[in-house]
Design a protein around this motif. Structure first.
Motif, PDB file in Angstrom:
ATOM      1  N   TYR A 133       0.819  -1.204   0.000  1.00 40.84           N
ATOM      2  CA  TYR A 133       0.000   0.000   0.000  1.00 40.84           C
ATOM      3  C   TYR A 133       0.859   1.262   0.000  1.00 40.84           C
ATOM      4  CZ  TYR A 133      -3.239   3.609   1.526  1.00 40.84           C
ATOM      5  OH  TYR A 133      -3.962   4.773   1.622  1.00 40.84           O
ATOM      6  N   VAL A 134       1.805   1.363   0.916  1.00 42.77           N
ATOM      7  CA  VAL A 134       2.609   2.590   0.986  1.00 42.77           C
ATOM      8  C   VAL A 134       3.519   2.714  -0.233  1.00 42.77           C
ATOM      9  CG1 VAL A 134       2.496   2.709   3.508  1.00 42.77           C
ATOM     10  CG2 VAL A 134       4.428   1.538   2.409  1.00 42.77           C
ATOM     11  N   ALA A 135       3.931   1.586  -0.799  1.00 47.43           N
ATOM     12  CA  ALA A 135       4.764   1.647  -1.999  1.00 47.43           C
ATOM     13  C   ALA A 135       3.999   2.263  -3.165  1.00 47.43           C
ATOM     14  CB  ALA A 135       5.254   0.252  -2.368  1.00 47.43           C
ATOM     15  N   GLY A 136       2.673   2.170  -3.128  1.00 44.36           N
ATOM     16  CA  GLY A 136       1.859   2.722  -4.195  1.00 44.36           C
ATOM     17  C   GLY A 136       1.447   4.159  -4.003  1.00 44.36           C
ATOM     18  N   LEU A 137       1.845   4.789  -2.892  1.00 45.14           N
ATOM     19  CA  LEU A 137       1.493   6.184  -2.629  1.00 45.14           C
ATOM     20  C   LEU A 137       2.562   7.109  -3.194  1.00 45.14           C
ATOM     21  CD1 LEU A 137       0.269   5.964   1.082  1.00 45.14           C
ATOM     22  CD2 LEU A 137      -1.169   6.269  -0.945  1.00 45.14           C
ATOM     23  N   SER A 138       2.139   8.077  -3.982  1.00 47.53           N
ATOM     24  CA  SER A 138       3.079   9.072  -4.488  1.00 47.53           C
ATOM     25  C   SER A 138       3.269  10.180  -3.466  1.00 47.53           C
ATOM     26  CB  SER A 138       2.552   9.674  -5.800  1.00 47.53           C
ATOM     27  OG  SER A 138       1.415  10.478  -5.547  1.00 47.53           O
ATOM     28  N   ASP A 139       4.296  10.986  -3.638  1.00 45.77           N
ATOM     29  CA  ASP A 139       4.550  12.091  -2.717  1.00 45.77           C
ATOM     30  C   ASP A 139       3.381  13.058  -2.653  1.00 45.77           C
ATOM     31  OD1 ASP A 139       7.003  11.063  -2.098  1.00 45.77           O
ATOM     32  OD2 ASP A 139       8.114  12.372  -3.461  1.00 45.77           O
ATOM     33  N   ALA A 140       2.642  13.176  -3.758  1.00 45.70           N
ATOM     34  CA  ALA A 140       1.531  14.122  -3.805  1.00 45.70           C
ATOM     35  C   ALA A 140       0.268  13.585  -3.144  1.00 45.70           C
ATOM     36  CB  ALA A 140       1.228  14.482  -5.255  1.00 45.70           C
ATOM     37  N   ASP A 141       0.188  12.282  -2.898  1.00 43.33           N
ATOM     38  CA  ASP A 141      -1.037  11.697  -2.352  1.00 43.33           C
ATOM     39  C   ASP A 141      -1.340  12.189  -0.942  1.00 43.33           C
ATOM     40  OD1 ASP A 141      -1.765  10.164  -4.549  1.00 43.33           O
ATOM     41  OD2 ASP A 141      -0.521   8.468  -3.945  1.00 43.33           O
ATOM     42  N   CYS A 142      -0.380  12.076  -0.041  1.00 45.57           N
ATOM     43  CA  CYS A 142      -0.602  12.429   1.366  1.00 45.57           C
ATOM     44  C   CYS A 142       0.699  12.259   2.128  1.00 45.57           C
ATOM     45  CB  CYS A 142      -1.683  11.538   1.990  1.00 45.57           C
ATOM     46  SG  CYS A 142      -1.231   9.780   1.995  1.00 45.57           S
ATOM     47  N   ASP A 143       0.728  12.805   3.354  1.00 42.61           N
ATOM     48  CA  ASP A 143       1.858  12.508   4.225  1.00 42.61           C
ATOM     49  C   ASP A 143       1.437  11.651   5.416  1.00 42.61           C
ATOM     50  OD1 ASP A 143       0.514  14.369   5.762  1.00 42.61           O
ATOM     51  OD2 ASP A 143       2.143  15.827   5.821  1.00 42.61           O
ATOM     52  N   ALA A 144       0.138  11.297   5.481  1.00 42.39           N
ATOM     53  CA  ALA A 144      -0.346  10.441   6.556  1.00 42.39           C
ATOM     54  C   ALA A 144      -1.662   9.802   6.139  1.00 42.39           C
ATOM     55  CB  ALA A 144      -0.525  11.239   7.849  1.00 42.39           C
ATOM     56  N   VAL A 145      -1.991   8.679   6.798  1.00 43.67           N
ATOM     57  CA  VAL A 145      -3.207   7.933   6.470  1.00 43.67           C
ATOM     58  C   VAL A 145      -3.949   7.576   7.753  1.00 43.67           C
ATOM     59  CG1 VAL A 145      -4.167   5.860   5.381  1.00 43.67           C
ATOM     60  CG2 VAL A 145      -2.107   6.941   4.421  1.00 43.67           C
ATOM     61  N   ARG A 146      -5.227   7.924   7.787  1.00 44.94           N
ATOM     62  CA  ARG A 146      -6.118   7.465   8.849  1.00 44.94           C
ATOM     63  C   ARG A 146      -6.786   6.165   8.397  1.00 44.94           C
ATOM     64  NH1 ARG A 146      -6.897  11.000  12.940  1.00 44.94           N
ATOM     65  NH2 ARG A 146      -6.299  13.170  12.559  1.00 44.94           N
ATOM     66  N   VAL A 147      -6.775   5.165   9.265  1.00 43.37           N
ATOM     67  CA  VAL A 147      -7.337   3.861   8.940  1.00 43.37           C
ATOM     68  C   VAL A 147      -8.676   3.706   9.659  1.00 43.37           C
ATOM     69  CG1 VAL A 147      -6.950   1.364   9.053  1.00 43.37           C
ATOM     70  CG2 VAL A 147      -5.029   2.919   8.633  1.00 43.37           C
ATOM     71  N   GLN A 148      -9.661   3.144   8.948  1.00 44.73           N
ATOM     72  CA  GLN A 148     -11.015   2.995   9.478  1.00 44.73           C
ATOM     73  C   GLN A 148     -11.099   1.728  10.334  1.00 44.73           C
ATOM     74  OE1 GLN A 148     -13.720   4.196   5.841  1.00 44.73           O
ATOM     75  NE2 GLN A 148     -11.700   3.503   5.126  1.00 44.73           N
ATOM     76  N   LEU A 149     -11.312   1.911  11.631  1.00 38.19           N
ATOM     77  CA  LEU A 149     -11.259   0.819  12.597  1.00 38.19           C
ATOM     78  C   LEU A 149     -12.655   0.465  13.097  1.00 38.19           C
ATOM     79  CD1 LEU A 149      -8.694   0.390  15.434  1.00 38.19           C
ATOM     80  CD2 LEU A 149     -11.115   0.398  16.022  1.00 38.19           C
ATOM     81  N   PHE A 150     -12.932  -0.851  13.176  1.00 38.16           N
ATOM     82  CA  PHE A 150     -14.206  -1.367  13.660  1.00 38.16           C
ATOM     83  C   PHE A 150     -13.958  -2.415  14.744  1.00 38.16           C
ATOM     84  CE2 PHE A 150     -14.890   0.098   9.353  1.00 38.16           C
ATOM     85  CZ  PHE A 150     -16.131   0.726   9.389  1.00 38.16           C
TER      86      PHE A 150
END
Length: 282
Positions: A133-150
């Motif tokens: 997943y992180v390998a597929g993120l470009s520099d322009a996508d984001c600098d952090a990711v919130r994950v949806q937890l259940f």
């Protein structure tokens, strides 16, 4: 914001080296976690992450079980901060969460250079492959990711206790629709770090996206663990905000609806379509 580099070890804390072959190398994804008495699920947690992260740093908060020994023996664990004295004061212990994570982040930046950091709890399972997943993120996508937890739940159809020979991912059938968006992933940028009072969430992120899904098993390992969890919150957290709620939950480990009186769903699209955003509720 308090810089991660300003956090200092205390007299009760010791740095223990795990697999020192990991130190000094440049990594794509490093993981950090803090825990206390997680020996039941920790072997599966570490094995689950083995193919996804390059190295792990951990803070052990005065465990009385085999948590530290399990950490030291695992080849993906590079460094451990072992605390020998658990903080009894509720307010001080809560405030210490940011310092614990700040110590780990500082150590990782100095000794485990990395592109991305994953901040996880041992009872969480993100359902995608994180390295891909992180390998597929470009520099322009984001600098952090919130994950949806259940939250996963014990139900009349599914309440056998978790045992260490099982994989925790997809262990339970039913989940509550309450969705907490937890900042779990961020790029290794110096402006991102932990500030006192912010616990698990680092400060200094700018472009944050919400993506991925996470199963949380803190309420569903077993009926006995549910009762222990109730007692923990009653005894060690402020009564009005946590203790009172968990006191009412004692004896209610097996569920036909969520703790917030909503229907339970099997993992998948129906759960996600009926998600109810929550602000950190437990």
């Amino acid at each position: 914001m308090t810089s991660a580099a300003n956090w200092q070890l205390r007299d009760s804390e010791e740095i223990i080296t795990g697999n020192d072959a990991l130190l000094g190398q440049t990594h794509c994804l490093v993981a950090m976690t803090r825990m206390r008495n997680e020996a039941l699920i920790l072997p599966d947690t570490l094995d689950h992450l083995s193919s996804q992260v390059d190295a792990i740093v951990a803070y052990d908060d005065a465990s009385t079980d085999d948590t530290v020994a399990i950490l030291r023996a695992h080849p993906k664990v590079a460094l451990i901060v072992a605390n020998r004295s658990w903080e009894e004061d509720v307010v001080a212990r809560k405030a210490a969460e940011a310092r614990h994570r700040g110590l780990l982040l500082d150590m990782a930046r100095r000794q485990l250079p990395h592109d991305w950091m994953l901040c996880f709890d041992p009872d969480e399972r993100v359902t995608c492959h994180l390295r891909d997943y992180v390998a597929g993120l470009s520099d322009a996508d984001c600098d952090a990711v919130r994950v949806q937890l259940f939250d996963a739940y014990l139900t009349p159809e599914d309440h056998a206790p978790y045992t260490p020979d099982r994989e925790l991912l997809h262990f339970r059938r039913f989940y509550g629709p309450e969705q907490r968006d937890i900042l779990m992933l961020w790029r290794n940028r110096q402006e991102i770090g932990f500030a006192e009072g912010h616990g698990r969430t680092p400060q200094g992120t700018t472009v944050v996206k919400t993506d991925l899904y996470c199963q949380h098993y803190g309420k569903s390992l077993s009926v006995a663990h549910w009762e222990e969890t109730c007692d923990y919150y009653i005894r060690h957290f402020p009564y009005e905000t946590y203790g009172k709620k968990w006191e009412a939950r004692k004896g209610q480990g097996i569920h036909t609806e969520s703790d917030f009186e909503r229907p339970l769903y099997e993992w998948g699209e129906a759960l996600f379509a009926n998600a109810v955003p929550m602000a950190g509720a437990k």
